[in-house]
Enzyme design. Structure first.
Site, PDB file in Angstrom:
ATOM      1  N   ASP A  90       0.857  -1.180   0.000  1.00 51.88           N
ATOM      2  CA  ASP A  90       0.000   0.000   0.000  1.00 51.88           C
ATOM      3  C   ASP A  90       0.898   1.237   0.000  1.00 51.88           C
ATOM      4  O   ASP A  90       1.713   1.418   0.902  1.00 51.88           O
ATOM      5  CB  ASP A  90      -0.887  -0.005   1.238  1.00 51.88           C
TER       6      ASP A  90
ATOM      7  N   ARG B  27      -2.398  -9.529 -11.326  1.00 51.07           N
ATOM      8  CA  ARG B  27      -3.494  -8.695 -11.807  1.00 51.07           C
ATOM      9  C   ARG B  27      -3.272  -7.229 -11.436  1.00 51.07           C
ATOM     10  O   ARG B  27      -3.600  -6.331 -12.215  1.00 51.07           O
ATOM     11  CB  ARG B  27      -4.817  -9.193 -11.223  1.00 51.07           C
ATOM     12  N   TYR B  28      -2.707  -7.005 -10.279  1.00 49.94           N
ATOM     13  CA  TYR B  28      -2.439  -5.622  -9.884  1.00 49.94           C
ATOM     14  C   TYR B  28      -1.428  -4.991 -10.832  1.00 49.94           C
ATOM     15  O   TYR B  28      -1.597  -3.840 -11.257  1.00 49.94           O
ATOM     16  CB  TYR B  28      -1.898  -5.572  -8.451  1.00 49.94           C
TER      17      TYR B  28
END
Length: 232
Positions: free
Chosen positions: A137, A212-213
């Protein structure tokens, strides 16, 4: 029921704990498989971490915040002689990974579903061969930068648990976090950046499975950096 207030300030390194409702099979996996694979931090860690695994392993690798689990499962399947510890507090991600572990019969993964700093503080000194922090993050707002996992205190934790010559691998598509990490590791005496030319940090790590990110970042026009630091 209101979720208990977090007791440690370091737990603010991650955000929400749960997303959409789990499917029945996912909920069952959390109740049956996770307790078997979850690290028991109530008891001291074994001096030899290979004892944590049901199969013989020669190396130990920690992945912090494994997200959808694609990378962790891929690495565990391709390298059965390495024991992997995966940490992910997001319930839906943990449930998804457990399904993959069950479907593929993977036996060289142990898990923890809470604050990664708890695991780092529990592990014996010089016990890890590698730490992976992949697309963490970024906490993009300046006022939240203190919540980024890369920090002096966490690099101290990394330095304690990594063996001399072991690696800390970091990947991100957020320029400010990439620069942040380079500066923090540059200023920490225990780490040296291994890159010798641009290709070393622009090219994915060897054997890297696209996630996928990462594909989403590409579609949105963001490129990634893959940084490797050696524990000196």
């Amino acid at each position: 029921m209101t979720e208990p207030r977090r007791a440690r300030a370091t737990e603010a390194f991650y955000g929400r704990r749960k997303g959409k409702p789990l499917r029945e099979r996912q909920a069952t996996n959390l109740e049956t498989i996770l307790p078997v694979l979850k690290l028991d931090l109530e008891h001291p860690a074994p001096e030899t971490l290979s004892e944590l695994f049901a199969v013989p392993v020669q190396r130990i690798r920690l992945e912090i915040g494994f997200g959808g689990g694609e990378h962790l499962v891929h690495r565990a399947a391709e390298d059965p002689l390495t024991g992997f510890i995966g940490v992910e507090p997001f319930v839906n991600s943990m449930a998804k990974l457990l399904g993959q572990i069950e479907a593929r019969g993977i036996s060289n993964i142990r898990l923890y579903d809470d604050d990664a700093t708890q695991v780092l503080d529990w592990l014996p000194a010089a016990s890890l061969d590698q730490i992976d922090l992949l697309y963490p993050d970024p906490w993009p707002k300046r006022k939240h930068w203190k919540r980024r996992f890369v920090s002096k205190v966490n690099l101290d934790r990394f330095a304690r648990v990594l063996k001399p010559g072991a690696f800390f691998c970091f990947a991100s598509d957020i320029d400010s976090y990439i620069n942040w990490t380079l500066i923090h590791c540059r200023d920490h005496a225990a780490f040296e950046w291994t890159a010798e030319n641009a290709a070393d940090w622009l090219s994915p790590f060897a054997g890297w499975p696209s996630t996928r990110y990462e594909a989403k970042a590409r579609r949105e026009g963001r490129s990634s950096a893959y940084l490797t630091f050696r524990r000196t």
